[in-house]
Design a protein around this motif. Structure first.
Motif, PDB file in Angstrom:
ATOM      1  N   VAL A 250       0.887  -1.131  -0.099  1.00 52.19           N
ATOM      2  CA  VAL A 250      -0.171  -0.075  -0.102  1.00 52.19           C
ATOM      3  C   VAL A 250       1.204   1.511  -0.235  1.00 52.19           C
ATOM      4  CG1 VAL A 250      -1.747  -1.171   0.654  1.00 52.19           C
ATOM      5  CG2 VAL A 250       0.300   0.451   2.141  1.00 52.19           C
TER       6      VAL A 250
ATOM      7  N   ARG B 277       5.993   3.308  -4.726  1.00 54.01           N
ATOM      8  CA  ARG B 277       6.538   2.638  -5.339  1.00 54.01           C
ATOM      9  C   ARG B 277       7.963   1.807  -5.004  1.00 54.01           C
ATOM     10  NH1 ARG B 277       9.442   2.801  -9.984  1.00 54.01           N
ATOM     11  NH2 ARG B 277       9.101   5.134 -10.316  1.00 54.01           N
TER      12      ARG B 277
ATOM     13  N   TRP C 114      -3.527   2.950   3.963  1.00 55.72           N
ATOM     14  CA  TRP C 114      -3.635   3.635   2.309  1.00 55.72           C
ATOM     15  C   TRP C 114      -4.369   4.876   2.237  1.00 55.72           C
ATOM     16  CZ3 TRP C 114      -8.277   3.835  -0.086  1.00 55.72           C
ATOM     17  CH2 TRP C 114      -8.065   3.973  -1.425  1.00 55.72           C
ATOM     18  N   ALA C 115      -5.102   4.874   2.958  1.00 56.83           N
ATOM     19  CA  ALA C 115      -5.504   5.686   2.539  1.00 56.83           C
ATOM     20  C   ALA C 115      -4.722   7.606   2.736  1.00 56.83           C
ATOM     21  CB  ALA C 115      -6.114   6.253   3.606  1.00 56.83           C
ATOM     22  N   THR C 116      -4.116   6.873   3.596  1.00 59.94           N
ATOM     23  CA  THR C 116      -2.728   7.832   4.619  1.00 59.94           C
ATOM     24  C   THR C 116      -1.702   8.534   3.002  1.00 59.94           C
ATOM     25  OG1 THR C 116      -3.130   7.608   6.437  1.00 59.94           O
ATOM     26  CG2 THR C 116      -1.454   8.984   5.741  1.00 59.94           C
ATOM     27  N   PHE C 117      -0.945   7.211   2.308  1.00 59.39           N
ATOM     28  CA  PHE C 117      -0.314   7.680   1.450  1.00 59.39           C
ATOM     29  C   PHE C 117      -1.195   7.896  -0.342  1.00 59.39           C
ATOM     30  CE2 PHE C 117       2.209   4.381   3.899  1.00 59.39           C
ATOM     31  CZ  PHE C 117       3.312   4.728   4.077  1.00 59.39           C
ATOM     32  N   ARG C 118      -2.515   7.636  -0.293  1.00 55.25           N
ATOM     33  CA  ARG C 118      -3.270   7.824  -1.279  1.00 55.25           C
ATOM     34  C   ARG C 118      -3.474   9.652  -1.311  1.00 55.25           C
ATOM     35  NH1 ARG C 118      -2.341   3.460  -1.820  1.00 55.25           N
ATOM     36  NH2 ARG C 118      -0.236   4.479  -2.834  1.00 55.25           N
ATOM     37  N   LEU C 119      -3.268   9.839   0.098  1.00 51.21           N
ATOM     38  CA  LEU C 119      -4.006  11.593  -0.006  1.00 51.21           C
ATOM     39  C   LEU C 119      -2.452  12.186   0.084  1.00 51.21           C
ATOM     40  CD1 LEU C 119      -5.923  11.200   3.265  1.00 51.21           C
ATOM     41  CD2 LEU C 119      -6.713  12.303   1.366  1.00 51.21           C
TER      42      LEU C 119
ATOM     43  N   ALA D 275       0.014  11.519  -1.984  1.00 47.65           N
ATOM     44  CA  ALA D 275       0.268  11.439  -2.978  1.00 47.65           C
ATOM     45  C   ALA D 275      -0.381  12.367  -3.997  1.00 47.65           C
ATOM     46  CB  ALA D 275       0.386  10.050  -3.774  1.00 47.65           C
ATOM     47  N   LEU D 276      -1.128  12.812  -3.547  1.00 41.67           N
ATOM     48  CA  LEU D 276      -2.138  14.291  -4.124  1.00 41.67           C
ATOM     49  C   LEU D 276      -1.768  15.148  -3.438  1.00 41.67           C
ATOM     50  CD1 LEU D 276      -6.202  12.265  -3.079  1.00 41.67           C
ATOM     51  CD2 LEU D 276      -4.518  12.539  -5.247  1.00 41.67           C
TER      52      LEU D 276
END
Length: 620
Positions: free
Chosen positions: A167, A170, A431-436, A438-439
């Motif tokens: 999650v 990369r 997962w949610a924290t890493f997606r935020l 990345a944004l």
């Protein structure tokens, strides 16, 4: 929190500090990362098997298996336990022994040798224990349930790194190193807590024997005893003494590992091993082969060899078997519903998920903001918070503490459900924290991978045509013994590629490790002002044991320099600035150790022999 873990070309390099950067990390850490990520999958499978088995029509066989008695009898010595206790008290001692080895290596030659880099993660580790414990005690009911407070202070590093690979960013090696440093606090404190709060009645004489055995292990390490057998035998005896003393076996594992010293490879022993291998190639006889093997083993510290031998067993056997033995909660008959409405379940889950996320994240970011230290290059605030969220996966030590702290099977099941629930919630939060993140533009948590300062033939030290289509850049240190062995690589590659290759040398003196390297780099630059850079370059590598000021003056005479001018230039601002510019370009390019090679503008990873570099040049 588990640390089961960490070719050999990189082990011989001066200490380096990445998927492609992983080759730039020290070999033990690189292997450790790879083994943990692989072990996490087995851990997940074992957990699923335990849950399915415990909730199947064959659940009775699950309980019967771990209740089976097994023992060892040698004369008057009779050591008998059920299989569940053999897993928790014997196999887990091996688990903690590997942790102890890794902590000792980090303290001796790893990340923990540089206090500037460890302040923030260590403070974050403390915050990541205090807040979870406080949340647990606030939410949990009193009585026996409160005894499980230590279940929320640990982090399962195997699960953490496995979840990070799935999650997280990369490329996340810098974040991984940060999280591994942070878990050192968990490792040491969790074992200490288990020993202090969850051991039985303590007996004095076995404790005296423990102290004596520990002293012998430390003595062997200080005397440089390089064979592993004496250490293995003493650690087994230490485990037996610990069990007899009434202390939990994790103490023996951690203590034994911490006492086995670690050191960087010594050049004389590496060269001696190479000579023995050459002798075996010329005369492949059993005796010569044994000598070659002994030479190779002696060139590496006992600590690293034990890690290499035991990490796979710890990752692929011990931890999955532990999960199989401890994660099997029978959730039928309303147990799951009761657990989800239990204060104990949510005390564990909230302590791990919220406590770790807020405790680690807030402490790390606040410490960096207040100047106590800095975050690793390439690691942003979102990365730290994502890693903090994944640290809520307590699993291994959490389940161990639950088993030790709670005798009531109902409470134990509720706490186990809390541990499993926390692993799911922490992964989702990560997962949610890493997606935020990345944004917000925080992509890879990694060192730079491209050459920050392009090659300039007017400034750089270059062999070969300035407009050659192939470029190899080396960052080196004149006092680094392994740079000396690589110094002929450029010439060999130029003979192979001819005018198609230009070889560039840049300075990266590691003054913390090699105190004379910066002066030697300035000597080479000063010689370059008289058109004799490469002659001085070769002289410095040929005489690495003679790099003091007077030695450098002698080398200047030998290569035909104007010595008076050389002495003046040696301390001139122009020369000093030239070396500093190279060091700055190394930092900006992600080079942290020597030798580091760039093929074109991309950092090369892995072995740096001529054949490997030639393939990289041809493929690039």
């Amino acid at each position: 929190m588990a640390r089961e873990s960490r070719g050999r070309h990189d082990a011989a390099r001066s200490q380096t500090r990445r998927r492609s950067l992983v080759g730039q990390l020290p070999t033990p850490l690189r292997a450790f990362l790879a083994t943990e990520a692989g072990g996490a999958l087995l851990l997940l499978v074992a957990t699923a098997v335990a849950l399915v088995w415990a909730n199947s029509p064959w659940s009775g066989s699950y309980e019967a298996l771990w209740g089976t008695e097994a023992g060892i009898r040698v004369g008057a010595l009779d050591l008998a336990m059920d299989l569940g206790h053999w897993v928790n008290d014997a196999l887990m001692a091996l688990f903690f022994f590997v942790i102890g080895l890794e902590v000792r290596r980090e303290l001796s030659v790893g990340e923990l040798t540089d206090r500037r880099r460890v302040t923030v993660p260590l403070l974050a580790g403390v915050g990541g224990m205090l807040l979870p414990a406080a949340i647990f005690l606030l939410v949990a009911p009193g009585g026996e349930a409160a005894r499980a407070w230590a279940a929320v202070i640990g982090t399962d590093t195997a699960f953490l790194l496995g979840a990070l690979a799935v999650v997280g960013p990369r490329l996340s090696t810098q974040l991984r190193v940060f999280l591994l440093t942070l878990t050192v606090v968990d490792d040491v404190v969790a074992v200490s807590v288990i020993g202090l709060f969850y051991s039985g009645e303590v007996r004095v004489l076995p404790m005296v024997l423990m102290a004596a055995l520990g002293a012998v292990i430390a003595l062997l390490s200080s005397r440089g005893v390089w064979r592993t057998a004496p250490y293995a035998a003493l650690v087994v005896l230490l485990w037996l003494a610990t069990v007899e003393a009434g202390l939990h076996a994790s103490i023996a594992g951690m203590l034994g590992g911490l006492l086995v010293g670690a050191s960087r490879p010594r050049r004389d022993r590496v060269l001696e091993a190479a000579e023995r291998v050459r002798a075996f190639a010329q005369s492949p006889m059993v005796e010569v082969g044994r000598s070659a093997r002994a030479g190779l083993e002696r060139s590496m510290s006992v600590n690293e060899r034990l890690q290499a031998a035991l990490h796979p067993w710890s990752s692929y056997v011990v931890v999955p078997v532990f999960a199989l033995a401890n994660a099997g909660v029978d959730l039928r008959g309303g147990v799951l519903a009761d657990a989800l409405s239990s204060r104990l379940t949510w005390a564990v889950a909230l302590g791990l998920v919220v406590g770790k996320f807020v405790g680690i994240g807030t402490t790390a970011l606040l410490a960096a903001r207040l100047g106590a230290g800095s975050l690793p290059v390439g690691v942003g605030r979102g990365h730290v918070l994502g890693g903090a969220a994944l640290s809520g996966i307590g699993f291994t030590v959490s389940l161990l503490v639950v088993g030790l702290a709670l005798d009531d099977p109902v409470l134990r099941d509720e706490a186990t459900v809390g541990v499993l629930l926390a692993a799911l919630l922490a992964t989702a939060l990560g997962w949610a924290t890493f997606r935020l993140a990345a944004l917000r533009g925080e992509g890879d948590a990694d060192l730079p991978r491209r050459l920050a300062r392009p090659v300039d033939p007017e400034v750089d030290h270059v062999k070969g045509p300035a407009d050659a289509p192939l470029t190899l850049v080396e960052y080196g240190d004149y006092e680094c013994p392994f740079c000396a062995r690589a110094t002929g690589v450029g010439d060999e590659l130029r003979r192979r590629f001819g005018d198609r290759l230009r070889y560039v040398f840049r300075h990266l003196p590691l003054h913390d490790v090699h105190p004379r390297a910066e002066l030697a780099a300035r000597a080479a630059v000063a010689a370059g002002l008289q058109g004799r850079f490469w002659q001085m370059h070769e002289a410095l590598y040929a005489h690495q044991d003679a790099l003091d000021y007077d030695d450098l003056v002698g080398h200047a005479q030998d290569v035909g320099l104007d010595v008076d001018r050389f002495v003046r230039d040696l301390d001139s601002p122009e020369v000093v600035l030239r070396v500093r510019d190279d060091v700055a370009s190394a930092e900006a390019s992600g080079a942290r150790g020597t030798p580091t090679f760039f093929v074109g503008e991309e950092r090369h990873t892995g072995p740096w022999d001529a054949e490997t570099l030639a393939r990289a040049l041809e493929e690039g």
